[in-house]
Design a protein around this motif. Structure first.
Motif, mmCIF file in Angstrom:
data_model
loop_
_atom_site.group_PDB
_atom_site.id
_atom_site.type_symbol
_atom_site.label_atom_id
_atom_site.label_comp_id
_atom_site.label_asym_id
_atom_site.label_seq_id
_atom_site.Cartn_x
_atom_site.Cartn_y
_atom_site.Cartn_z
ATOM 1 N N ASN A 338 0.838 -1.207 0.000
ATOM 2 C CA ASN A 338 0.000 0.000 0.000
ATOM 3 C C ASN A 338 0.873 1.257 0.000
ATOM 4 O O ASN A 338 1.939 1.287 0.625
ATOM 5 C CB ASN A 338 -0.899 0.047 1.243
ATOM 6 C CG ASN A 338 -2.085 -0.886 1.128
ATOM 7 O OD1 ASN A 338 -2.301 -1.498 0.088
ATOM 8 N ND2 ASN A 338 -2.843 -1.007 2.206
ATOM 9 N N VAL A 339 0.413 2.309 -0.666
ATOM 10 C CA VAL A 339 1.091 3.600 -0.618
ATOM 11 C C VAL A 339 0.110 4.615 -0.036
ATOM 12 O O VAL A 339 -0.981 4.814 -0.567
ATOM 13 C CB VAL A 339 1.562 4.056 -2.016
ATOM 14 C CG1 VAL A 339 2.195 5.445 -1.936
ATOM 15 C CG2 VAL A 339 2.569 3.063 -2.584
ATOM 16 N N ILE A 340 0.523 5.220 1.064
ATOM 17 C CA ILE A 340 -0.316 6.185 1.775
ATOM 18 C C ILE A 340 0.258 7.585 1.580
ATOM 19 O O ILE A 340 1.463 7.792 1.721
ATOM 20 C CB ILE A 340 -0.371 5.868 3.289
ATOM 21 C CG1 ILE A 340 -0.842 4.428 3.515
ATOM 22 C CG2 ILE A 340 -1.282 6.856 4.010
ATOM 23 C CD1 ILE A 340 -2.217 4.139 3.000
ATOM 24 N N LEU A 385 3.870 13.831 1.236
ATOM 25 C CA LEU A 385 4.819 12.726 1.405
ATOM 26 C C LEU A 385 4.099 11.408 1.122
ATOM 27 O O LEU A 385 3.004 11.159 1.638
ATOM 28 C CB LEU A 385 5.350 12.735 2.843
ATOM 29 C CG LEU A 385 6.480 11.776 3.194
ATOM 30 C CD1 LEU A 385 7.764 12.187 2.485
ATOM 31 C CD2 LEU A 385 6.698 11.777 4.711
ATOM 32 N N ASN A 386 4.694 10.540 0.289
ATOM 33 C CA ASN A 386 4.125 9.231 -0.023
ATOM 34 C C ASN A 386 4.931 8.140 0.663
ATOM 35 O O ASN A 386 6.158 8.084 0.526
ATOM 36 C CB ASN A 386 4.120 9.007 -1.539
ATOM 37 C CG ASN A 386 3.240 10.020 -2.244
ATOM 38 O OD1 ASN A 386 2.075 10.183 -1.900
ATOM 39 N ND2 ASN A 386 3.796 10.706 -3.227
ATOM 40 N N LEU A 387 4.235 7.280 1.417
ATOM 41 C CA LEU A 387 4.889 6.218 2.179
ATOM 42 C C LEU A 387 4.361 4.858 1.747
ATOM 43 O O LEU A 387 3.153 4.599 1.775
ATOM 44 C CB LEU A 387 4.635 6.406 3.682
ATOM 45 C CG LEU A 387 5.149 7.711 4.308
ATOM 46 C CD1 LEU A 387 4.726 7.792 5.772
ATOM 47 C CD2 LEU A 387 6.659 7.829 4.170
ATOM 48 N N GLU A 388 5.283 3.980 1.350
ATOM 49 C CA GLU A 388 4.912 2.618 0.958
ATOM 50 C C GLU A 388 5.047 1.686 2.166
ATOM 51 O O GLU A 388 6.007 1.777 2.940
ATOM 52 C CB GLU A 388 5.826 2.128 -0.165
ATOM 53 C CG GLU A 388 5.515 0.709 -0.615
ATOM 54 C CD GLU A 388 6.474 0.215 -1.677
ATOM 55 O OE1 GLU A 388 6.399 -0.969 -2.050
ATOM 56 O OE2 GLU A 388 7.325 1.026 -2.132
ATOM 57 N N VAL A 389 4.066 0.797 2.336
ATOM 58 C CA VAL A 389 4.117 -0.186 3.417
ATOM 59 C C VAL A 389 5.056 -1.317 2.991
ATOM 60 O O VAL A 389 4.776 -2.061 2.051
ATOM 61 C CB VAL A 389 2.718 -0.751 3.724
ATOM 62 C CG1 VAL A 389 2.801 -1.755 4.885
ATOM 63 C CG2 VAL A 389 1.753 0.376 4.065
ATOM 64 N N GLU A 404 6.261 7.050 -5.738
ATOM 65 C CA GLU A 404 4.978 6.640 -6.293
ATOM 66 C C GLU A 404 3.870 7.471 -5.658
ATOM 67 O O GLU A 404 3.830 7.637 -4.433
ATOM 68 C CB GLU A 404 4.732 5.150 -6.024
ATOM 69 C CG GLU A 404 3.422 4.646 -6.600
ATOM 70 C CD GLU A 404 3.189 3.172 -6.311
ATOM 71 O OE1 GLU A 404 2.055 2.697 -6.476
ATOM 72 O OE2 GLU A 404 4.168 2.497 -5.902
ATOM 73 N N VAL A 405 2.979 7.994 -6.478
ATOM 74 C CA VAL A 405 1.912 8.851 -5.963
ATOM 75 C C VAL A 405 0.842 7.999 -5.302
ATOM 76 O O VAL A 405 0.337 7.037 -5.888
ATOM 77 C CB VAL A 405 1.295 9.698 -7.091
ATOM 78 C CG1 VAL A 405 0.136 10.529 -6.563
ATOM 79 C CG2 VAL A 405 2.354 10.592 -7.715
ATOM 80 N N ALA A 406 0.507 8.335 -4.080
ATOM 81 C CA ALA A 406 -0.470 7.567 -3.323
ATOM 82 C C ALA A 406 -1.877 7.759 -3.875
ATOM 83 O O ALA A 406 -2.238 8.842 -4.334
ATOM 84 C CB ALA A 406 -0.437 7.992 -1.862
ATOM 85 N N LYS A 407 -2.656 6.689 -3.817
ATOM 86 C CA LYS A 407 -4.075 6.786 -4.171
ATOM 87 C C LYS A 407 -4.930 7.009 -2.936
ATOM 88 O O LYS A 407 -6.053 7.458 -3.023
ATOM 89 C CB LYS A 407 -4.518 5.510 -4.891
ATOM 90 C CG LYS A 407 -3.858 5.305 -6.244
ATOM 91 C CD LYS A 407 -4.366 4.035 -6.923
ATOM 92 C CE LYS A 407 -3.709 3.860 -8.288
ATOM 93 N NZ LYS A 407 -4.172 2.611 -8.956
#
Length: 419
Positions: A338-340, A385-389, A404-407
């Protein structure tokens, strides 16, 4: 030219404003607008007023102000320029004193008028010396100083016991005459003058379409900015003694480092570091509306400017941030991959009540290190800021900054919305 830290010392040394007021001072410049007679050009009026406001913000001297006006190619006599400068300064400071007295009126509910008794004092001002009335008395709507150009009168807030001992002025002893003809300052309505001036200028020359269009743009911009500033100030909590000490110490550090940070920028960071929900909600609501709402755009611009200003002084150089409390994080249904997206500056810290251990990787230069601000706890993550799990277990969560741009956007109180 002096910086904001010197302005704070300047204000305190003259008992002009409290620290609470200082730390919002740069949000008030629209309220301090007036007009300058004998200047026909709109740009000259704007320039002189902006320089007065800048002097107010920075605590600089009249000589600094005079040099700046001259550097802009605007010619005014020193006497007239001094009048413009001191009158606008006096009005601004009087407004600040009034706000201070209103906040303290439960303990100091009466005001006493004080005039300087010397040969320079106008008789109408001297006649007001010693008058004592309740702070909510309509008398102060028309007689709160300054009561004329370069008025030196002041107001002292006193307790009810002091007022009774010194003697409350009866109605039949109050003056009925206007203090200075043509003078209309009121501490409660201060800030409307600029719009009145612009309206009158458009009435004076209704056929000058180009001129009036520019004036209307100035007015609309000022109104929107004023509304934005008022919304920000309404969201700021009254400063606690602890937070005021944090701010004061931080500004001392800023001064030592030769930096110049706007007062409200420092307060912005301190408010968010103490988990101010009201300010967070305002910022996140504004982010979602900024593309269609000029007021919201102005608030978002302030947010970004504030973050970047303090970021330049307290940038986090840590590549890995570790804690157990990311504001609103508990309600996420996280899965690997997931990207938040975090859309506003967000507090990340170690809390007393331990939850899962949270590690955020690749964060060098993407957060404010709050330990550089008088030892506050944690970090303030950068907006957008985009954070990937990376991984999720029963005890640990690992996130990593990604391009990566979060959805899914991370918004207030743990709510999620889809991009």
């Amino acid at each position: 030219m002096v910086d904001y830290v010197d302005a704070l010392r300047y204000a305190r040394g003259r008992n002009i404003v409290l620290a609470d007021e200082f730390y919002s001072l740069d949000l008030n410049t629209r309220q301090y607008a007036g007009t300058v007679s004998r200047l026909a050009a709109i740009e000259q009026i704007k320039t002189v007023l902006e320089l007065v406001n800048k002097s107010l913000e920075e605590g600089s001297t009249f000589q600094d102000f005079k040099k700046q006006v001259e550097a802009e190619g605007i010619e005014l006599s020193e006497h007239h320029l001094a009048n413009v400068y001191r009158t606008n300064m006096q009005n601004a400071y009087a407004h600040g004193r009034w706000q201070q007295q209103q906040r303290n009126k439960e303990t100091r509910s009466y005001l006493k008028y004080t005039a300087i008794n010397d040969s320079r004092t106008r008789p109408t001002h001297l006649a007001l010396d010693g008058i004592i009335r309740h702070i909510d008395d309509p008398f102060w709507l028309t007689h709160y100083p300054p009561n004329g150009y370069q008025c030196r009168c002041s107001i002292l807030a006193i307790t009810e016991k002091q007022a009774l001992r010194q003697g409350i002025t009866p109605d039949d002893k109050l003056p009925t005459d206007v203090v200075d003809k043509g003078w209309n300052f009121s501490p409660m309505t201060y800030g409307t003058h600029l719009n009145q001036v612009i309206d009158q200028k458009m009435l004076d020359d209704p056929l000058n379409i180009k001129n009036n269009t520019e004036l209307m743009e100035i007015k609309q911009t000022a109104i929107i900015q004023q509304q934005a500033d008022q919304s920000i100030q309404a969201a700021l909590k009254p400063l606690t003694d602890a937070n005021r000490k944090v701010l004061d110490n931080f500004f001392e550090d800023v001064a030592s480092a030769g930096k110049d940070i706007p007062p409200s920028a420092a307060r912005f960071v301190v408010e968010l570091s103490t988990e101010d929900e009201k300010l967070t909600d305002l910022l996140q609501d504004s982010v979602q509306k900024k593309d269609i709402d000029l007021k919201s755009k102005s608030i978002v611009d302030w947010m970004m400017d504030s973050f970047n200003s303090v970021f330049g002084f307290a940038k986090s150089l840590k590549n890995k941030l570790v804690g157990n409390n990311l504001k609103g994080f508990d309600s996420f249904n996280l899965q690997k991959g997931n990207v938040i997206g975090i859309v506003t500056p967000t507090l990340f810290k170690t809390a007393e009540q331990a939850g899962k251990n949270i590690t955020i990787l690749d964060m060098k230069g993407h957060a404010i290190d709050l330990s550089k601000i008088n030892g506050l706890n944690g970090s303030l993550l950068a907006p957008d800021l985009n954070l990937e799990v990376v991984s999720v277990t029963d005890t640990d969560i690992v996130l990593k900054r990604t391009n990566e741009v979060a959805k899914r956007l991370f918004v207030a109180n743990g709510r999620l919305c889809e991009r």
